[in-house]
Design an enzyme around this catalytic site. Structure first.
Site, PDB file in Angstrom:
ATOM      1  CB  SER A   1      81.292  67.309  94.349  1.00 36.53           C
ATOM      2  OG  SER A   1      80.645  68.371  94.658  1.00 36.53           O
TER       3      SER A   1
ATOM      4  CG  HIS B   1      72.706  66.817 105.054  1.00 37.42           C
ATOM      5  ND1 HIS B   1      72.510  67.824 104.395  1.00 37.42           N
ATOM      6  CD2 HIS B   1      73.224  65.776 104.458  1.00 37.42           C
ATOM      7  CE1 HIS B   1      73.280  67.800 103.215  1.00 37.42           C
ATOM      8  NE2 HIS B   1      73.871  66.459 103.236  1.00 37.42           N
TER       9      HIS B   1
ATOM     10  CG  ASN C   1      71.284  62.788 101.480  1.00 38.91           C
ATOM     11  OD1 ASN C   1      70.081  62.409 101.398  1.00 38.91           O
ATOM     12  ND2 ASN C   1      71.867  63.723 102.046  1.00 38.91           N
TER      13      ASN C   1
ATOM     14  CE  LYS D   1      72.165  66.208  99.434  1.00 37.39           C
ATOM     15  NZ  LYS D   1      73.189  67.472  99.076  1.00 37.39           N
TER      16      LYS D   1
ATOM     17  CD  GLU E   1      77.373  65.220 103.361  1.00 39.79           C
ATOM     18  OE1 GLU E   1      77.593  64.223 102.599  1.00 39.79           O
ATOM     19  OE2 GLU E   1      76.689  65.765 103.747  1.00 39.79           O
TER      20      GLU E   1
ATOM     21  N   GLY F   1      77.366  69.556  96.324  1.00 38.56           N
ATOM     22  CA  GLY F   1      76.518  69.845  95.022  1.00 38.56           C
ATOM     23  C   GLY F   1      77.231  71.110  94.281  1.00 38.56           C
TER      24      GLY F   1
ATOM     25  CD  GLU G   1      71.443  69.818 101.346  1.00 41.89           C
ATOM     26  OE1 GLU G   1      70.623  68.480 101.390  1.00 41.89           O
ATOM     27  OE2 GLU G   1      72.312  69.585 100.656  1.00 41.89           O
TER      28      GLU G   1
HETATM   29  P1  13P Z   1      76.382  65.891  96.407  1.00 42.07           P
HETATM   30  O1  13P Z   1      77.287  64.549  96.438  1.00 42.07           O
HETATM   31  O2  13P Z   1      75.416  66.244  95.467  1.00 42.07           O
HETATM   32  O3  13P Z   1      77.715  66.968  96.561  1.00 42.07           O
HETATM   33  O4  13P Z   1      75.871  65.862  97.780  1.00 42.07           O
HETATM   34  C1  13P Z   1      76.627  65.517  98.972  1.00 42.07           C
HETATM   35  C2  13P Z   1      75.675  65.391 100.085  1.00 42.07           C
HETATM   36  O5  13P Z   1      75.281  66.244 100.821  1.00 42.07           O
HETATM   37  C3  13P Z   1      75.338  64.233 100.728  1.00 42.07           C
HETATM   38  O6  13P Z   1      74.783  64.217 101.843  1.00 42.07           O
END
Ligand code: 13P
Length: 250
Positions: free
Chosen positions: A211, A93, A9, A11, A165, A171, A95
């Site tokens: 992560s 997601h 992803n 983002k 997640e 992150g 976010e």
């Molecule tokens: P990270 O791998 O940067 O922690 O992000 C995970 C994520 O949100 C994937 O959708």
């Protein structure tokens, strides 16, 4: 047997120019048991198709609007993504749930809309640090899954990918432990069984995200209910993402 899915992803990263340079040199050795997927920003999808269409690598979107067409300024429909060759669409997601206020009901509409045109939704679920501390993880995730699966047939539910997640792990550089991720993944499978039936529960692929690196992916994949990873930051570096894929093929 469920195939492994390693999904990147991106983002809101990578301009079209950057994406072109990335995809141009990105190649993998095909493996029948491991699927590799990129979910770049919408604008990079034509580039993904141009460079990846003759390879075994798939591409998909990070979001979709759950209507066929019409007056929805700025939105992108399932048919538009399908036409670009997308196989998967990330739905809900954290976010988007947190920053854009997407509700469980709205996410459920996306899941249905994606299935309706023959793509596979990657339904994201996960708890905040606060919910985890208060022991509300299963309540939160159970509700996210029940709402998304409520109106699906068992056949449709079986096609789903669900990404666990934990929001605190995204992150942060601190992933969940494989044992904790397995506990929740097993809970997710049981919830799918209760809502959609045994066949769906056995077929649904569950990914861990938060992560993920080339150092920890192997340990997550050893767990019986974890069928892959949804990778954020580490999917932006070709070498690291390739190394994650290779670990998954081992
Ligand atoms: P990270 O791998 O940067 O922690 O992000 C995970 C994520 O949100 C994937 O959708």
């Amino acid at each position: 047997m469920r195939n492994i899915l390693i999904a990147g992803n991106w983002k809101m990263n990578m301009t079209v120019t950057e994406a072109a340079a990335f995809f141009k040199s990105f190649r993998i050795k095909k493996n029948d048991k491991v699927e590799l997927l990129f979910c770049p920003p919408y604008v990079d999808l034509p580039m993904a198709r141009f460079f990846l269409e003759n390879s075994s690598i798939r591409w998909g979107a990070q979001n979709v609007y759950p209507e066929e067409k019409g007056a929805f300024t700025g939105e992108i429909s399932p048919a538009m993504l399908k036409d670009l060759g997308c196989s998967y669409v990330i739905c809900g997601h954290s976010e988007r749930r947190q920053i854009l206020g997407e509700s469980d009901e709205f996410v459920a509409r996306k899941v249905k809309a994606v299935l309706a045109v023959g793509m596979v939704p990657i339904l994201c679920v996960g708890e905040t640090a606060e919910e985890r501390k208060l022991g509300q993880t299963e309540e939160r995730i159970g509700s996210e899954i029940r709402t998304a699966l409520f109106e699906l047939s068992e056949e449709d539910a079986a096609r789903l990918v669900i990404a666990y997640e934990p929001i605190w792990a995204i992150g942060s550089g601190t992933a969940a432990t494989p044992a904790d991720a397995e506990d929740i993944s097993s809970f997710i499978r049981k919830t799918v069984k209760a809502v959609a039936g045994k066949k769906a529960a056995e077929a649904v692929r569950i990914l861990y995200g938060g992560s993920v690196t080339d150092e920890n992916i192997g340990d997550f994949l050893k767990e019986k209910d974890i069928d892959g990873g949804l990778v954020g930051g580490a999917s932006l570096k070709a070498e690291t993402f390739l190394s994650i894929y290779k670990k998954a093929c081992e």
